[in-house]
Design an enzyme around this catalytic site. Structure first.
Site: not given
Lengths: 392, 471
Positions: A82, A336
């Site tokens: 991430c 996301h």
């Protein structure tokens, strides 16, 4: 240890609308972000000398070059979970700081909604697969019983604090035209949302899943004035990978993120930040789940230990609070698209510094922080990027 | 002299009420329950659990053979006995054998092991396990049960001496499952009872009594396998046994566990045996095996987990879940990517970790770590690790979540962080526990389970189950 503080400037940024972009291909998303950044900076594609392409699911640098068709320029695909976007930006900054290039681009992209699954897809690593198989919601929900037990927080208080985090981020997202979810959600609706990982985590504690791209154009601070008189300066760009302690040692107690603590320590030191609550004007942090945000307040030094849940309830981090967190709606309301998020977070500081944040515009912000966390609470990579609109 | 040295038992945690099934089909309520293997259990995992029970506190260094006896092996081709050797962490220069296809597989394996030990000395481990499937809304669905027993046979420290045996072979077919059958089939039970079971048991006993010079009244306990209790008791009476001699089948609680049935009855008889007790075991399937034991003065020195397994149960199993676990209904897949198969080279590389829950401990700083690795997380020394066994360490839950999202045959998964006393931890699944009973700090112990099956390969690994303080 050296530092890139103030050596590298951002002179243009762009960000696609984040969302369930069934209307847009990967090409469309990339161009949406890139064209905004080029227009913003007044530059042309041919001015970009090198590209760092942050993505979790895209396979190669050529995934980007086949879209942008740069004229035989280097494209480096960066994967760091991430933190892929944050690491692309960091490496692009190093490309400038080294003196090798004058103008480079960092770009993040992921398209998740075309796969037909809920949540994020998994990778097959050709392992023996004897470990339990679970996703983000399960791994981060493990933080809650440990946190509540350690700090003696009642079930009701813990739930209510988590509810308030989700409420805040949806409230902020409602003010952001580029957010996945652009609607304020009543507290009571959040409270009554169905459980996905009992006994604490409901569907409303989870961040959204979306498609998106974001990009930044970088140059040296020395040359920045040539392009614009209001560039944004990189104060520090730190990234830290797990030491294995959280994974293997029983000393880790599942109430903090060790990697984030370590990244913040170095980033603050290099940026000259000694009191983050006072010196930062906005923070974008990795609120993959509401409990993550609470634990991160503490890991980033914005709340004292065991007080994050209370600060969440008391509104310290709301738009009107003393330190607004996830002003653009965070992962909760933006979703996301893994590789894009790290650059999207820096984009919020860019808008805020230039007075372009619309209904969520803060009053004269000067310093912003972007934090990403990739992996599991006990084994992850964490990044802290600090940017400012003043030198020094 | 050969005999039983130690023994173990395993009955799964879940019970399906016959009433639950009757209700699903709008039929009249029926009494009784049957034991149901959880969706992560099969004949192999249950046999391994019984084998571990039989191996508690035992030195296995003289092991000469390991047998897996079952009419419901999880594999058509691929041996389970070798996997039991690996789970026990036993020596590898021994004989392994799977015996199948019959309800006499268990007694056949036991007799074969005894013959081997007569010649070679040492000890052998024999597991009896079954997990047979009956078609929905049929007699076998509620009358069969899942379970396993294990016996360590040896020539020293004998608990129950084998006095003699007699076998009879007769190609009589009353129950069968063809190569391509999922479910057990049978012929009319009245024919099977009166024309096959009764005369064959009688003939086998006649032969045994003639050879051994013994008679029915010589035996304090008789383990008599039969497809059901009614037939068992009617034949026992005809053969001159008093009802009090006949060991309880446990069928009303756990069902007919196939090969495990005689094994569990024998374990039950041994659990309450006194020195000098003579025990007769009669198994049935295409003939009969008769085995006679005398309990030595080591009576009371060994006890199986049988009573604990019978006491710790969950009778709330719904019929829908039962069908799902046994893969008898087609369910909508979860909206997640399909489970990827295990890499067999990687599974094999991690042999000791996977089969025996082996980790490592740093010889420099003493840090215990799971899974094993080469660089110490604590002192960063490289290649200073020694093997370290986590199977016998006390373990507690550090934190948990009830994960309703990940792939599972029985969602939600109880995902837990398990910490071992003395250091080391692992992510695991807690099973055989009600969700309202999960607590931070609760005591658990490892249990070998099937993580999943993909590409025809069952990936076995350790989950955890609630444990008693005394374990």
């Amino acid at each position: 240890m050296g530092s890139i503080k103030d050596k590298v400037s951002i002179i243009g940024m762009g960000c696609s609308k984040f969302g369930e972009r069934f209307d847009a291909s990967r090409e469309d998303l990339v161009l949406e972000a890139v064209m905004e950044a080029l227009e913003d900076s007044g530059l042309k594609m041919k001015d970009i000398e090198a590209f760092w392409f942050g993505s979790f699911y895209e396979q190669h640098g050529t995934s980007l070059s086949s879209i942008l068709k740069p004229d035989f320029k280097p494209v480096t695909r960066v994967e760091n979970n991430c933190c892929s976007g944050a690491d692309a930006l960091r490496n692009a900054a190093f490309g400038i700081a080294s003196g090798e290039y004058d103008v480079v681009m960092a770009i993040g992209l992921d398209k998740l909604k075309d796969n037909g699954f809920s949540g994020n897809p998994l990778f097959n690593l050709y392992r023996d697969n004897t470990e339990p198989s679970f996703g983000g919601p399960a791994s981060f929900s493990l933080l809650v019983p440990a946190y509540a037990e350690k700090y003696n927080v009642s079930y009701e208080d813990m739930r209510e604090a988590m509810v308030h985090v989700s409420y805040k981020n949806h409230y902020n997202g409602a003010l952001n035209p580029k957010a996945l979810y652009r609607k304020e959600i009543p507290l009571d609706k959040i409270r009554k949302s169905p459980m996905v990982c009992e006994p604490y985590l409901t569907i409303m504690d989870c961040s959204g899943v979306s498609d998106g791209a974001a990009c930044a154009i970088l140059t040296s601070t020395e040359k920045a004035k040539k392009f614009r008189n209001d560039p944004m300066y990189i104060k520090s760009a730190e990234i830290v990978a797990s030491s294995g302690v959280g994974m293997y040692e029983t000393s880790y107690d599942y109430t903090t993120i060790l990697e984030t603590e370590a990244a913040a320590r170095v980033a603050y030191q290099k940026a000259g930040i000694t009191n983050p609550s006072e010196q930062l004007d906005l923070v974008e942090l990795h609120d993959c789940f509401s409990i993550t945000e609470i634990v991160l307040y503490e890991a980033l030094g914005l709340s004292t230990r065991g007080q994050g849940w209370r600060d969440a309830l008391e509104g310290k981090f709301s738009l009107e609070g003393s330190l607004p967190v996830n002003v653009d709606g965070g992962l909760k309301a933006m979703g996301h698209p893994v590789g894009a998020s790290g650059i999207r977070m820096v984009y919020e500081s860019w808008l805020q510094f230039h007075g372009k944040a619309g209904k969520r515009q803060l009053e004269n912000p000067r310093t912003g922080l972007a934090h990403c966390l990739g992996g599991k609470p006990w084994n992850n990579v964490s990044s802290v990027t600090i940017v400012g609109c003043d030198l020094g | 002299m050969v005999g039983i040295v130690s023994y173990g038992a395993y009955v799964p945690y879940y019970r399906l009420k016959k009433d639950t099934v009757a209700q699903a089909f709008g039929k009249r309520a029926d009494k009784g329950t049957r034991a149901v293997a959880y969706c992560d259990e099969d004949s192999f995992t249950m046999a391994a659990a019984a084998a571990m029970d039989a191996a508690v506190g035992q030195d296995l260094s003289d092991l000469k053979a390991v047998y897996f006896a079952s009419a419901s092996s999880p594999y058509r081709e691929k041996q389970c006995a070798a996997e039991i050797v690996a789970v026990l962490g036993a020596r590898e220069d021994l004989r392994t054998c799977d015996v199948g296809n019959s309800l006499r597989a268990g007694s056949a394996a036991m007799l074969s092991a005894c013959d081997l030990l007569e010649r070679s000395g040492g000890s052998a481990l024999v597991t009896f396990s079954d997990c047979r499937l009956g078609a929905a809304d049929g007699i076998f669905e509620t009358d069969l049960g899942d379970g396993a027993a294990a016996f360590r046979l040896g020539t020293e420290n004998i608990f129950a001496r084998l006095d003699g045996s007699h076998s009879l072979s007769r190609n009589a077919i009353d129950q069968w499952r063809a190569d391509d059958d999922l479910f057990l089939r049978n012929w009319d039970v009245r024919y099977a009872g009166s024309e096959l079971y009764s005369p064959l048991v009688k003939a086998a006993l006649k032969g045994f009594f003639a050879e051994s010079g013994s008679q029915p009244s010589d035996f304090s306990k008789v383990v008599l396998y039969g497809h059901d209790d009614k037939t068992r008791f009617s034949v026992a009476a005809k053969l001159g046994f008093a009802p009090a001699q006949i060991v309880e089948s446990m069928y009303p609680e756990i069902g007919n566990t196939g090969n495990a049935a005689a094994g569990l009855m024998l374990a039950s008889a041994l659990d309450s045996a006194r020195a000098g007790d003579r025990i007769l075991v009669i198994t049935y399937g295409e003939g009969c095996d008769v085995l006679a034991f005398t309990v030595t003065d080591r009576a009371g020195s060994c006890r199986s987990r049988l009573q604990k397994c019978l006491a710790r149960k969950n009778e709330d199993l719904s019929y829908g879940k039962y069908l799902k676990w046994k893969e008898m209904v087609i369910c909508e897949p979860q909206k997640r990517p399909a489970q990827e198969r295990s890499s067999l080279p990687d599974y094999y590389r991690n042999y000791q970790k996977n089969h025996h829950l082996q980790g490592c401990r740093c010889k420099v700083c003493g840090m215990a770590v799971f899974p094993p690795q080469r660089v110490c997380v604590h002192c960063h020394s490289i290649d200073t690790m020694e093997p370290y066994n986590f199977l016998d360490k006390k373990a507690h839950i550090r934190t948990f979540t009830i994960d309703g999202l990940s792939l599972s045959l029985d969602s939600p998964n109880f995902l837990v962080v398990v910490e071992f006393e003395g250091g080391g931890k692992m992510m695991s699944y807690l099973v055989d526990c009600k969700k309202e009973d999960i607590r931070v700090s609760m005591l658990v112990r490892p249990s070998l389970r099937k993580m999943f099956k993909a590409n025809g390969v069952s990936t076995y690994f350790w989950k955890v189950v609630p444990a008693d303080e005394e374990e």
